[in-house]
Design a protein around this motif. Structure first.
Motif, short mmCIF file in Angstrom:
data_model
loop_
_atom_site.label_atom_id
_atom_site.label_comp_id
_atom_site.label_asym_id
_atom_site.label_seq_id
_atom_site.Cartn_x
_atom_site.Cartn_y
_atom_site.Cartn_z
N UNK A 169 -5.29 -15.34 3.94
CA UNK A 169 -5.71 -16.67 4.40
C UNK A 169 -6.82 -17.23 3.52
N UNK A 170 -7.65 -16.33 3.00
CA UNK A 170 -8.77 -16.76 2.15
C UNK A 170 -8.35 -16.94 0.69
N UNK A 171 -7.10 -16.65 0.41
CA UNK A 171 -6.64 -16.76 -0.98
C UNK A 171 -7.08 -15.61 -1.83
N UNK A 172 -7.52 -14.51 -1.21
CA UNK A 172 -8.01 -13.36 -1.98
C UNK A 172 -6.88 -12.50 -2.49
N UNK A 173 -7.23 -11.59 -3.40
CA UNK A 173 -6.24 -10.66 -3.95
C UNK A 173 -5.99 -9.55 -2.94
N UNK A 174 -4.79 -8.99 -2.94
CA UNK A 174 -4.41 -7.96 -1.98
C UNK A 174 -4.38 -6.59 -2.65
N UNK A 175 -5.39 -6.32 -3.47
CA UNK A 175 -5.49 -5.01 -4.11
C UNK A 175 -5.95 -3.99 -3.08
N UNK A 176 -5.62 -2.72 -3.36
CA UNK A 176 -6.04 -1.65 -2.46
C UNK A 176 -7.52 -1.36 -2.58
N UNK A 177 -8.06 -0.71 -1.57
CA UNK A 177 -9.47 -0.34 -1.57
C UNK A 177 -9.69 0.79 -2.58
N UNK A 178 -10.65 0.65 -3.51
CA UNK A 178 -10.88 1.70 -4.51
C UNK A 178 -11.55 2.95 -3.94
N UNK A 179 -12.06 2.87 -2.70
CA UNK A 179 -12.75 4.03 -2.11
C UNK A 179 -11.78 4.94 -1.37
N UNK A 180 -10.89 4.35 -0.56
CA UNK A 180 -9.97 5.19 0.23
C UNK A 180 -8.51 4.96 -0.09
N UNK A 181 -8.21 3.95 -0.91
CA UNK A 181 -6.82 3.70 -1.29
C UNK A 181 -6.03 2.90 -0.28
N UNK A 182 -6.66 2.48 0.84
CA UNK A 182 -5.95 1.69 1.84
C UNK A 182 -5.58 0.32 1.30
#
Length: 620
Positions: free
Chosen positions: A577-590
């Protein structure tokens, strides 16, 4: 006649009253006459006096305004002077932040989110690399990998890099690093002893798995390695076989005597995983010794909860391999029961958990006992980018071998997610147990809930054992042994049983309470669908499950091509909704959240704060 006719009457005429004139001199209403010329002159003088008065009034008001302005400026100067005297660093920091906020307001929402994530990642990545205190103090840096005597067969060495890459693509292997050793598709070409090949065949292990195909030649070549692969893909053999061959070579050159060794060490985050790795090593080393061509290799299990006197027969000889958990290993090294003077191989299984679960200081402590260069290998099914970056700095020219995305679920597991109300879970659990024959593992995050589930199943006539961190080592070993042997049909476990443990023929895993961290979920469902077999994982979720965790689960199901239930499909990602990228979390991979709201990072920070408070309170 005149007497008889009367004369006409006269009409009286009404007249107005005559005006009355007062001629008294005391009358005040009298206004004397003023000539016109005089009146004009008086009027002109009056108008002139009004203009002069207005000019004087204007001048007076301007003067008052100027005086007021000067007073205000003086007051402002006095206030600023007081503020300068009372100024603090906190106020300056707030001003800097407010200035920064005004600049940030001009940027887009996506840019701000990306910059915030980069700042958080840089903050948690600013850790010193894994190295011994001696090396850090003396500034010792190794630039070349360990040299070994192993070389691949000539026909493999003569292949072009394009041919090597075609083999990797065929098995979906991603590699990164300098001068990467070639992939080898057969154990024979890796120059594995025939005694081990025969043993592998008896266990129906004929060809190497993708992680073994590239990882074993890399480790044989003496290279530092970061290995990432699905659960149940054969990572244990990938790091044990090179250590066995290195120890075999050292023993053949010059046999070890009492007080010498080990050649290599394998670190595990849990006692159960260490015990499982130890048992595998015993089998492989015994298979070599039975052949008669090779010497017996001595392996030591070094974990808490067991008496080391039971292994005195190993301690009285030279030790080739040590399998350990960090706490007991440090204890043994400090007591000088053995040394790392000649140790040149170190592997960390479930490496991301080793570094994240509060073991990092222990690992650095263990590193300080090394006296020479070592080959370091890190293996895990879930190794987020943060750990990969940290490992790249700590290792020497490392080779990254990746089979599938780090943190992805095993594709051989059918994932079923069901919405079950909290009060209905126990009843529905019995229905789920009907899906497949035993053995079955049930996972719960809560230790008390683990005991409750076991008690409920026992009352219903189900043969069940339980395992969690609060149980004694004897209870834990009994539970695993009876479950592996088939004496018990169901094991109820906390997260302690989800990391790396290998149980035979597990067809069904039930996740009674969904863990907050998606990494734990990946490890838990990975207890089934191992070594090429298929399995089912049933997960219970309800209103108590955080929406962020559900979003992680939704993306994981989509990535694995699994069916997404309607209640999960309706959950929207706020980043979209915010137009952000949907990359995974670099800390836990979620995949369902960013680093700014990562539950694993929050948990780590909470533990660090608790440890700092404990240190401030004298360690209690």
């Amino acid at each position: 006649m005149s007497d008889s006719v009367s004369a006409p009457k006269r009409r009286r005429i009404q007249r107005s009253e005559s005006p009355v004139y007062k001629l008294d001199d005391d009358d005040d209403s009298y206004v004397p006459y003023v000539p016109v010329a005089q009146r004009r002159q008086e009027k002109l003088e009056k108008l002139s006096s009004w203009g002069a008065n207005a000019e004087r009034e204007r001048a007076r008001k301007q003067k008052e305004e100027i005086e007021e302005r000067e007073d205000e400026e003086k007051e402002e100067e006095r206030r600023k002077e007081r503020a300068r005297k009372e100024r603090t660093l906190l106020m300056e920091a707030q001003e800097v932040h407010s200035k920064k906020d005004s600049e940030d307001a001009k940027k887009s929402e996506q840019q701000r989110a990306e910059e915030a994530e980069a700042e958080i990642l840089a903050a948690i990545a600013s850790r010193r690399k894994l190295a011994s205190d001696l090396e850090l103090a003396k500034g010792i840096q190794y630039t070349e990998s360990l040299k070994t005597s192993w070389r691949p067969p000539r026909y493999i060495r003569e292949r072009t890099e394009e041919q090597h890459e075609r083999i990797r693509q065929k098995h979906h292997i991603l590699v990164d690093g300098e001068d990467i050793p070639p992939p080898i598709e057969h154990f024979v070409d890796m120059k594995v002893p025939n005694a081990l090949l025969d043993f592998f065949k008896s266990k129906r292990i004929t060809d190497p798995t993708p992680i073994q195909l590239q990882g074993i030649p890399t480790a044989f070549a003496g290279r530092d390695l970061i290995g990432i692969a699905f659960t149940g893909s054969g990572k244990t053999l990938c790091f044990c076989l090179p250590l066995i061959m290195m120890a075999l070579e050292e023993e053949t050159k010059l046999p070890l005597i009492r007080g010498e060794g080990p050649v290599g060490v394998i670190l595990c985050p849990s006692r159960e995983l260490a015990n499982q790795t130890y048992e595998n090593l015993l089998q492989w080393c015994s298979a070599l010794a039975k052949d008669g061509k090779y010497p017996q290799l001595n392996t030591l299990l070094c974990i808490g909860g067991i008496s080391m006197n039971e292994q005195s027969h190993v301690m009285n000889k030279g030790i080739h391999i040590v399998v350990a958990t960090p706490g007991r290993l440090i204890d043994m090294l400090e007591k000088k029961r053995f040394t790392f003077n000649n140790c040149k191989y170190m592997c960390m299984d479930e490496a991301d958990r080793m570094i994240d679960l509060g073991f990092e200081d222990d690992v650095r402590n263990i590193m300080s006992f090394f006296k020479r260069q070592r080959q370091t290998l890190l293996f895990s099914a879930t190794m987020p980018r943060k750990i990969q970056d940290f490992a790249q700095q700590s290792l020497i020219k490392p080779v990254l071998v990746n089979v599938g995305r780090a943190g992805a679920a095993n594709l051989d597991v059918l994932q079923v997610v069901e919405y079950v109300k909290q009060e209905a879970k126990m009843v529905y659990l019995l229905e789920c147990l009907q899906k497949t024959p035993p053995p079955v593992i049930i996972f719960s995050e809560n230790k008390n809930e683990v005991d409750d589930i076991q008690e409920y199943l026992l009352l219903k006539g189900v043969e069940a054992v339980s395992i969690h961190g609060s149980k004694s080592q004897e209870e834990r070993q009994y539970a695993i042994k009876s479950f592996k042997s088939g004496a018990k049909d169901v094991m109820v476990a906390s997260g302690v049983a989800s990391k790396g443990l290998d149980f035979n023929e597990i067809q069904h895993v039930i996740i009674f309470s969904m863990p907050k961290e998606i990494e734990d979920y990946v490890h838990q469902i990975g207890r089934t669908g191992r070594s090429g077999k298929t399995g089912i994982a049933t997960t219970f979720v309800n209103m108590n499950t955080p929406e962020q965790t559900l979003l992680d689960l939704k993306y994981l199901l989509m990535e694995a091509g699994q069916k997404v239930p309607p209640f999960l499909a309706t959950i929207d990602d706020p980043r979209a909704a915010q137009g952000g990228s949907l990359k995974g979390c670099p800390v836990c991979g979620g995949l369902g959240h960013s680093i700014s709201n990562c539950p694993k990072l929050e948990d780590t920070q909470r533990r660090q704060m608790a440890s700092h408070r404990g240190a401030d309170d004298g360690g209690y």
